[in-house]
Design a protein around this motif. Structure first.
Motif, PDB file in Angstrom:
ATOM      1  N   UNK A  24     -13.762   9.576  -3.565  1.00 51.73           N
ATOM      2  CA  UNK A  24     -13.132  10.793  -4.095  1.00 51.73           C
ATOM      3  C   UNK A  24     -11.621  10.618  -4.169  1.00 51.73           C
ATOM      4  N   UNK A  25     -11.079   9.997  -3.140  1.00 52.13           N
ATOM      5  CA  UNK A  25      -9.642   9.744  -3.106  1.00 52.13           C
ATOM      6  C   UNK A  25      -9.188   8.908  -4.315  1.00 52.13           C
ATOM      7  N   UNK A  26      -9.932   7.868  -4.610  1.00 56.94           N
ATOM      8  CA  UNK A  26      -9.573   7.010  -5.754  1.00 56.94           C
ATOM      9  C   UNK A  26      -9.775   7.731  -7.081  1.00 56.94           C
ATOM     10  N   UNK A  27     -10.885   8.467  -7.167  1.00 60.58           N
ATOM     11  CA  UNK A  27     -11.154   9.189  -8.417  1.00 60.58           C
ATOM     12  C   UNK A  27     -10.063  10.223  -8.682  1.00 60.58           C
ATOM     13  N   UNK A  28      -9.621  10.895  -7.606  1.00 61.48           N
ATOM     14  CA  UNK A  28      -8.582  11.915  -7.778  1.00 61.48           C
ATOM     15  C   UNK A  28      -7.296  11.276  -8.312  1.00 61.48           C
ATOM     16  N   UNK A  29      -6.965  10.114  -7.803  1.00 57.39           N
ATOM     17  CA  UNK A  29      -5.758   9.427  -8.291  1.00 57.39           C
ATOM     18  C   UNK A  29      -5.918   9.087  -9.771  1.00 57.39           C
ATOM     19  N   UNK A  30      -7.093   8.576 -10.122  1.00 55.25           N
ATOM     20  CA  UNK A  30      -7.332   8.193 -11.525  1.00 55.25           C
ATOM     21  C   UNK A  30      -7.223   9.408 -12.447  1.00 55.25           C
ATOM     22  N   UNK A  61       0.797  -1.225   0.000  1.00 55.71           N
ATOM     23  CA  UNK A  61       0.000   0.000   0.000  1.00 55.71           C
ATOM     24  C   UNK A  61       0.829   1.275   0.000  1.00 55.71           C
ATOM     25  N   UNK A  62       1.956   1.268   0.748  1.00 56.24           N
ATOM     26  CA  UNK A  62       2.756   2.494   0.820  1.00 56.24           C
ATOM     27  C   UNK A  62       3.401   2.790  -0.531  1.00 56.24           C
ATOM     28  N   UNK A  63       3.608   1.773  -1.355  1.00 53.27           N
ATOM     29  CA  UNK A  63       4.191   1.976  -2.684  1.00 53.27           C
ATOM     30  C   UNK A  63       3.157   2.470  -3.690  1.00 53.27           C
ATOM     31  N   UNK A  64       1.894   2.492  -3.263  1.00 57.90           N
ATOM     32  CA  UNK A  64       0.812   2.865  -4.184  1.00 57.90           C
ATOM     33  C   UNK A  64      -0.048   3.965  -3.564  1.00 57.90           C
ATOM     34  N   UNK A  65       0.541   4.742  -2.652  1.00 55.44           N
ATOM     35  CA  UNK A  65      -0.289   5.627  -1.842  1.00 55.44           C
ATOM     36  C   UNK A  65      -0.867   6.823  -2.593  1.00 55.44           C
ATOM     37  N   UNK A  66      -0.270   7.210  -3.722  1.00 54.93           N
ATOM     38  CA  UNK A  66      -0.835   8.326  -4.493  1.00 54.93           C
ATOM     39  C   UNK A  66      -0.460   8.159  -5.969  1.00 54.93           C
ATOM     40  N   UNK A  67      -0.877   9.116  -6.797  1.00 58.84           N
ATOM     41  CA  UNK A  67      -0.669   8.978  -8.240  1.00 58.84           C
ATOM     42  C   UNK A  67       0.818   8.884  -8.588  1.00 58.84           C
ATOM     43  N   UNK A  68       1.635   9.741  -7.962  1.00 60.04           N
ATOM     44  CA  UNK A  68       3.071   9.737  -8.285  1.00 60.04           C
ATOM     45  C   UNK A  68       3.699   8.390  -7.953  1.00 60.04           C
ATOM     46  N   UNK A  69       3.281   7.820  -6.827  1.00 57.15           N
ATOM     47  CA  UNK A  69       3.857   6.534  -6.419  1.00 57.15           C
ATOM     48  C   UNK A  69       3.399   5.412  -7.346  1.00 57.15           C
ATOM     49  N   UNK A  70       2.148   5.485  -7.773  1.00 55.24           N
ATOM     50  CA  UNK A  70       1.653   4.454  -8.695  1.00 55.24           C
ATOM     51  C   UNK A  70       2.420   4.530 -10.010  1.00 55.24           C
ATOM     52  N   UNK A  71       2.693   5.749 -10.427  1.00 51.49           N
ATOM     53  CA  UNK A  71       3.463   5.926 -11.659  1.00 51.49           C
ATOM     54  C   UNK A  71       4.877   5.348 -11.498  1.00 51.49           C
ATOM     55  N   UNK A  72       5.510   5.601 -10.356  1.00 55.76           N
ATOM     56  CA  UNK A  72       6.848   5.025 -10.125  1.00 55.76           C
ATOM     57  C   UNK A  72       6.786   3.495 -10.154  1.00 55.76           C
TER      58      UNK A  72
END
Ligand code: ASP
Ligand code: MG
Length: 440
Positions: A67-73, A8-19
């Motif tokens: 909202x949190x998930x939509x914002x990441x998407x 989860x910590x590696x996927x916590x926001x959009x930037x991390x998911x991109x990494x």
């Protein structure tokens, strides 16, 4: 083929998911199968949503999570309707829980599944946007069959064949939900909190992969807690037994229970850091053949309570230990370290929730003292088997620091020596031992 699991910590926001997606893209040659946790914090939020729904109010928590998930998407530039199905499902279940005012284990599992179902879609969508062929998959549709314990489900043996048949058919990079399974009857189950590591190791074992990579936020298992020893570094290689000994202390990195299926098949499990992907990390293998290295790590754990039980009735009597441990068993108190002499037993407990009533009952036949604020320090390494006078080395090192040792235990496995000190002395103990075994 390899399995890459992102926590989860590696996927916590959009930037991390991109990494994370870029790390996967960098390993296409090795045919990765990706397993994911929910985005950081989501599972906890879903648990809260479930509890709120059971009280009848859930809209606020629901809106926040969605909202949190939509914002990441949106930030990742993914399609608008990516999570519509999951969102509708979440609304339906939350509504149903609120209506019945009851959170069953089955509806809880279904509710929590939202986290991994969305993170899978977010990561595979990002991979596609990077030009990598990828699909999002539900482990429960791929054959992750479990028993009917919805919270801490156990995998059924037939799952392995099903998983390997279905996953090997998937084109591109499959991204698969960790944490989730299903009963034979088709209900969603969860593999216990932190269960995505289990998923990764089951999938890795089913596919017979070369290696399982666990991507997290630290560069592996450290030679000591870096907050205590600033010069600590990641251990390169650990045997499964060493990892198991260390897990009690640093369980945050990896719980050996979770990787047992991989180790049984001799598949190495490597812990890697998403934020420093070039670090080599720590690899855990079924048996380590290294020579030369004596101790691998100095671990410690604070917040330990020692219990000393004294009774003359123990003298030349039998059944006394059984009687004592029956009491602990009855109160569900888990005991970690134990030493005994003819008339006394010393043991340690880290979860003291039910200790009081247990002690009260013990006092009916023994005198008992309870010493809080203790710490266990432990030296771990298979190499210790080969070396004589290890205990001597450890305790003279501590003696030089004038540390008062309250309990000592060396297991028959000879790969660990543990001892108990007051919390005040834990830093000095760990530092002295690290200096002695690892130098500067
Ligand atoms: N998302 C689940 C949890 O937080 C599973 C995992 O992270 O491994 O427990
Ligand atoms: Mg986790």
């Amino acid at each position: 083929m390899i399995v890459m699991k992102f926590g989860g910590s590696s996927l916590a926001n959009a930037a991390k998911i991109l990494s994370a997606a870029k790390i996967v893209k960098g390993r296409l040659r090795r045919q990765p199968v990706v397993v994911v946790s929910a985005t950081g914090g989501t599972t906890n939020r879903l648990e809260k949503l479930g509890e709120a729904a059971a009280r009848g109010t859930w809209k606020k928590q629901f809106v926040e999570i969605v909202a949190n998930h939509d914002a990441i998407a949106v930030k990742l530039g993914l399609e608008d309707r990516l999570l519509t199905g999951e969102t509708a499902d979440l609304r339906r279940i939350a509504g149903r829980i609120a209506k019945s005012r009851k959170l069953t284990e089955a509806s809880r599992a279904r509710l929590l599944s939202f986290g991994e179902r969305c993170s899978t879609k977010l990561l595979s969508g990002t991979l596609r946007s990077l030009g990598v062929e990828s699909s999002a998959n539900n482990s429960f549709e791929l054959g992750m069959l479990t028993d009917t314990d919805h919270r801490e489900a156990k995998i059924l043996p037939e799952a392995f064949k099903l998983l390997s048949a279905s996953i090997s058919k998937l084109p591109g990079v499959p991204v698969i939900t960790g944490f989730l399974g299903r009963t034979k009857g088709g209900q969603v189950t969860t593999l216990g909190r932190g269960g995505s590591d289990v998923s990764a190791s089951i999938i890795g074992a089913a596919l017979g992969v070369k290696e399982i990579e666990i991507w997290t936020d630290v560069s592996g298992v450290m030679t000591a807690d870096p907050r205590v020893v600033s010069g600590a570094w990641p251990v390169r290689k650990l045997s499964f037994s060493e990892a198991a000994e260390l897990a009690y202390f640093g369980a945050k990195v990896l719980h050996p229970r979770t990787i047992a299926p991989a180790i049984k098949k001799s598949i190495p499990v490597r812990v890697l850091n998403t934020f420093n992907p070039e670090d080599r990390g720590t690899v855990i293998v079924s048996k380590s053949r290294e020579t030369g290295i004596i101790a691998k790590a100095i671990a410690h754990k604070k917040g330990i309570t020692a219990v000393n039980i004294n009774s003359l009735r123990m003298l030349e009597a039998h059944g006394f230990l059984a009687r004592v441990f029956k009491v602990f068993d009855r109160y569900n108190v888990s005991v970690d370290m134990i030493t005994t002499s003819e008339v006394s037993i010393s043991l340690t407990v880290d979860d003291t929730r039910n200790l009081k009533p247990a002690v009260k009952e013990l006092e009916e036949f023994a005198s008992v003292s309870v010493l809080p604020r203790r710490a266990i320090v432990c030296v771990v390494g298979e190499g210790m088997k080969r070396v004589r006078a290890m205990a001597g080395r450890i305790f003279s090192c501590l003696g030089r620091e004038d540390i008062n040792i309250e309990m000592i235990s060396q297991g028959a496995s000879e790969i660990n020596v543990s001892f108990l000190v007051h919390e005040r002395e834990v830093k000095a103990s760990v530092r002295a031992l690290h200096r002695d075994f690892f130098g500067k």
